[in-house]
Motif scaffolding. Structure first.
Motif, PDB file in Angstrom:
ATOM      1  N   UNK A  36     -53.910 -15.253  51.211  1.00  0.00           N
ATOM      2  CA  UNK A  36     -52.920 -16.065  50.502  1.00  0.00           C
ATOM      3  C   UNK A  36     -52.040 -15.177  49.631  1.00  0.00           C
ATOM      4  N   UNK A  37     -52.693 -14.262  48.910  1.00  0.00           N
ATOM      5  CA  UNK A  37     -51.955 -13.352  48.042  1.00  0.00           C
ATOM      6  C   UNK A  37     -51.042 -12.441  48.858  1.00  0.00           C
ATOM      7  N   UNK A  38     -51.561 -11.916  49.968  1.00  0.00           N
ATOM      8  CA  UNK A  38     -50.762 -11.042  50.821  1.00  0.00           C
ATOM      9  C   UNK A  38     -49.556 -11.789  51.390  1.00  0.00           C
ATOM     10  N   UNK A  39     -49.786 -13.012  51.870  1.00  0.00           N
ATOM     11  CA  UNK A  39     -48.682 -13.805  52.437  1.00  0.00           C
ATOM     12  C   UNK A  39     -47.651 -14.148  51.373  1.00  0.00           C
ATOM     13  N   UNK A  40     -48.114 -14.421  50.134  1.00  0.00           N
ATOM     14  CA  UNK A  40     -47.169 -14.670  49.049  1.00  0.00           C
ATOM     15  C   UNK A  40     -46.290 -13.450  48.788  1.00  0.00           C
ATOM     16  N   UNK A  41     -46.894 -12.265  48.899  1.00  0.00           N
ATOM     17  CA  UNK A  41     -46.129 -11.040  48.642  1.00  0.00           C
ATOM     18  C   UNK A  41     -45.111 -10.763  49.735  1.00  0.00           C
ATOM     19  N   UNK A  42     -45.410 -11.188  50.973  1.00  0.00           N
ATOM     20  CA  UNK A  42     -44.529 -10.908  52.098  1.00  0.00           C
ATOM     21  C   UNK A  42     -43.451 -11.972  52.296  1.00  0.00           C
ATOM     22  N   UNK A  43     -43.788 -13.217  51.968  1.00  0.00           N
ATOM     23  CA  UNK A  43     -42.839 -14.310  52.195  1.00  0.00           C
ATOM     24  C   UNK A  43     -42.745 -14.670  53.669  1.00  0.00           C
ATOM     25  N   UNK A  44     -41.752 -15.471  54.025  1.00  0.00           N
ATOM     26  CA  UNK A  44     -41.560 -15.877  55.413  1.00  0.00           C
ATOM     27  C   UNK A  44     -40.856 -14.766  56.201  1.00  0.00           C
ATOM     28  N   UNK A  45     -41.286 -14.503  57.436  1.00  0.00           N
ATOM     29  CA  UNK A  45     -40.605 -13.500  58.270  1.00  0.00           C
ATOM     30  C   UNK A  45     -39.137 -13.857  58.482  1.00  0.00           C
ATOM     31  N   UNK A  46     -38.272 -12.875  58.335  1.00  0.00           N
ATOM     32  CA  UNK A  46     -36.833 -13.098  58.496  1.00  0.00           C
ATOM     33  C   UNK A  46     -36.443 -12.850  59.951  1.00  0.00           C
ATOM     34  N   UNK A  47     -36.694 -13.833  60.800  1.00  0.00           N
ATOM     35  CA  UNK A  47     -36.405 -13.697  62.228  1.00  0.00           C
ATOM     36  C   UNK A  47     -34.906 -13.548  62.469  1.00  0.00           C
ATOM     37  N   UNK A  48     -34.103 -14.265  61.693  1.00  0.00           N
ATOM     38  CA  UNK A  48     -32.650 -14.198  61.861  1.00  0.00           C
ATOM     39  C   UNK A  48     -32.118 -12.795  61.658  1.00  0.00           C
ATOM     40  N   UNK A  49     -32.625 -12.110  60.632  1.00  0.00           N
ATOM     41  CA  UNK A  49     -32.203 -10.737  60.375  1.00  0.00           C
ATOM     42  C   UNK A  49     -32.667  -9.809  61.493  1.00  0.00           C
ATOM     43  N   UNK A  50     -33.862 -10.075  62.023  1.00  0.00           N
ATOM     44  CA  UNK A  50     -34.379  -9.244  63.126  1.00  0.00           C
ATOM     45  C   UNK A  50     -33.499  -9.374  64.364  1.00  0.00           C
ATOM     46  N   UNK A  51     -33.004 -10.572  64.615  1.00  0.00           N
ATOM     47  CA  UNK A  51     -32.149 -10.797  65.785  1.00  0.00           C
ATOM     48  C   UNK A  51     -30.805 -10.086  65.665  1.00  0.00           C
ATOM     49  N   UNK A  52     -30.369  -9.813  64.435  1.00  0.00           N
ATOM     50  CA  UNK A  52     -29.082  -9.140  64.223  1.00  0.00           C
ATOM     51  C   UNK A  52     -29.246  -7.641  63.983  1.00  0.00           C
ATOM     52  N   UNK A  53     -30.474  -7.155  64.015  1.00  0.00           N
ATOM     53  CA  UNK A  53     -30.754  -5.756  63.683  1.00  0.00           C
ATOM     54  C   UNK A  53     -30.275  -4.818  64.802  1.00  0.00           C
ATOM     55  N   UNK A  54     -29.754  -3.627  64.450  1.00  0.00           N
ATOM     56  CA  UNK A  54     -29.314  -2.664  65.488  1.00  0.00           C
ATOM     57  C   UNK A  54     -30.426  -2.289  66.463  1.00  0.00           C
ATOM     58  N   UNK A  55     -31.677  -2.236  65.966  1.00  0.00           N
ATOM     59  CA  UNK A  55     -32.813  -1.927  66.832  1.00  0.00           C
ATOM     60  C   UNK A  55     -33.587  -3.209  67.159  1.00  0.00           C
ATOM     61  N   UNK A  56     -32.813  -4.200  67.570  1.00  0.00           N
ATOM     62  CA  UNK A  56     -33.367  -5.528  67.784  1.00  0.00           C
ATOM     63  C   UNK A  56     -34.528  -5.535  68.774  1.00  0.00           C
ATOM     64  N   UNK A  57     -34.406  -4.827  69.885  1.00  0.00           N
ATOM     65  CA  UNK A  57     -35.441  -4.852  70.922  1.00  0.00           C
ATOM     66  C   UNK A  57     -36.786  -4.349  70.403  1.00  0.00           C
ATOM     67  N   UNK A  58     -36.759  -3.190  69.733  1.00  0.00           N
ATOM     68  CA  UNK A  58     -37.993  -2.619  69.199  1.00  0.00           C
ATOM     69  C   UNK A  58     -38.594  -3.518  68.126  1.00  0.00           C
ATOM     70  N   UNK A  59     -37.711  -4.103  67.329  1.00  0.00           N
ATOM     71  CA  UNK A  59     -38.172  -4.945  66.238  1.00  0.00           C
ATOM     72  C   UNK A  59     -38.789  -6.239  66.756  1.00  0.00           C
TER      73      UNK A  59
END
Length: 284
Positions: free
Chosen positions: A221-244
């Protein structure tokens, strides 16, 4: 000949009714304790944080009393302590701390790789901070960090997992209880929606995305609070999208593959709450 059956059905229904009402009352008590302090200050203000932490810590400390009261009300008798029913025990302690956390880290493989790609220096700094005494002192002095990483995980898990699972198992069984308890947890977090809308802090769509939390052990719970929700939208726009995206996918797949092996009861010892199940020998 039918009378004993009717009596049995009535007892089961009464027990379920008692279980659900007990969980609702406990959830309301937890959320209600946050609002006993009248204040117009935002929730991240240090004064508000300190008062609310005191309130939920008190509710968490009283949660064993709530379980005891429920057991008396529902006429439940078991030969283990309330703390053991709530999952507070030494048997299997080390695996319980490490293995679920490993699962959580694996699940967040994508976001962790994402963070390392975007800010290698920051990622290295975070790893260094984890072993730096001064960094920990700084964190302990931060009211927001204490709330998000310590008080919230401990109190929420103790109340919504530790106390509610024993209440739900006699009615729903272990599997049903595992999937039902998060519903009370989710309903209890609706106050965040109301609060943030009142302060006009976020749009409704954003609020609904961040209101829920992952239910698990305190460290997860503590670890997930520190990480927050995964930013899938940012990953889709990333220059290294495939690897990510590959790292995101691998994280999910590894989580699924490791889930059952790393949650095998063999690592954690006997499960006292299973004694409350209608058929513990088959359910646990």
């Amino acid at each position: 000949m039918l009378e004993p059956e009717h009596v049995l059905v009535r007892q089961v229904h009464t027990k379920c009714w008692v279980c659900v009402v007990s969980c609702l009352l406990l959830a309301c008590l937890y959320v209600g304790s946050l609002y006993v302090w009248k204040s117009s200050l935002p929730r991240d203000h240090p004064t508000v944080i300190k008062r609310r932490c005191a309130s939920v810590l008190l509710v968490a400390a009283l949660s064993p009393v709530a379980v005891k009261a429920w057991a008396h009300w529902a006429e439940i008798r078991v030969n283990v302590s309330v703390w053991e029913l709530m999952g507070v025990r030494m048997e299997g302690f080390i695996p319980a701390v490490t293995l679920p956390l490993l699962l959580a880290v694996v699940f967040y493989l994508g976001p962790l790789v994402h963070s390392a790609m975007d800010n290698p220096g920051g990622f290295t700094l975070e790893l260094h901070s984890a072993f730096d005494v001064q960094s920990w002192r700084s964190c302990v002095g931060d009211a927001v960090w204490l709330r998000d990483q310590v008080v919230a995980p401990v109190t929420e898990e103790l109340v919504f997992r530790g106390a509610m699972l024993p209440m739900l198992v006699p009615c729903a069984g272990p599997t049903g209880a595992i999937f039902t308890a998060p519903l009370f947890f989710g309903v209890a977090h609706l106050h965040h929606v109301i609060e943030q809308r009142r302060l006009h802090k976020e749009s409704m769509s954003v609020i609904l995305l961040v209101a829920g939390h992952v239910v698990g052990a305190v460290v997860c719970h503590s670890f997930c609070n520190s990480q927050g929700l995964p930013d899938i939208g940012s990953a889709l726009r990333h220059p290294q999208r495939s690897a990510l995206l590959f790292s995101y996918l691998m994280g999910v797949l590894l989580f699924v593959v490791l889930l059952f092996p790393l949650t095998d009861p063999f690592f954690y010892g006997t499960i006292p709450v299973c004694r409350l199940a209608p058929a513990p020998e088959s359910a646990c």
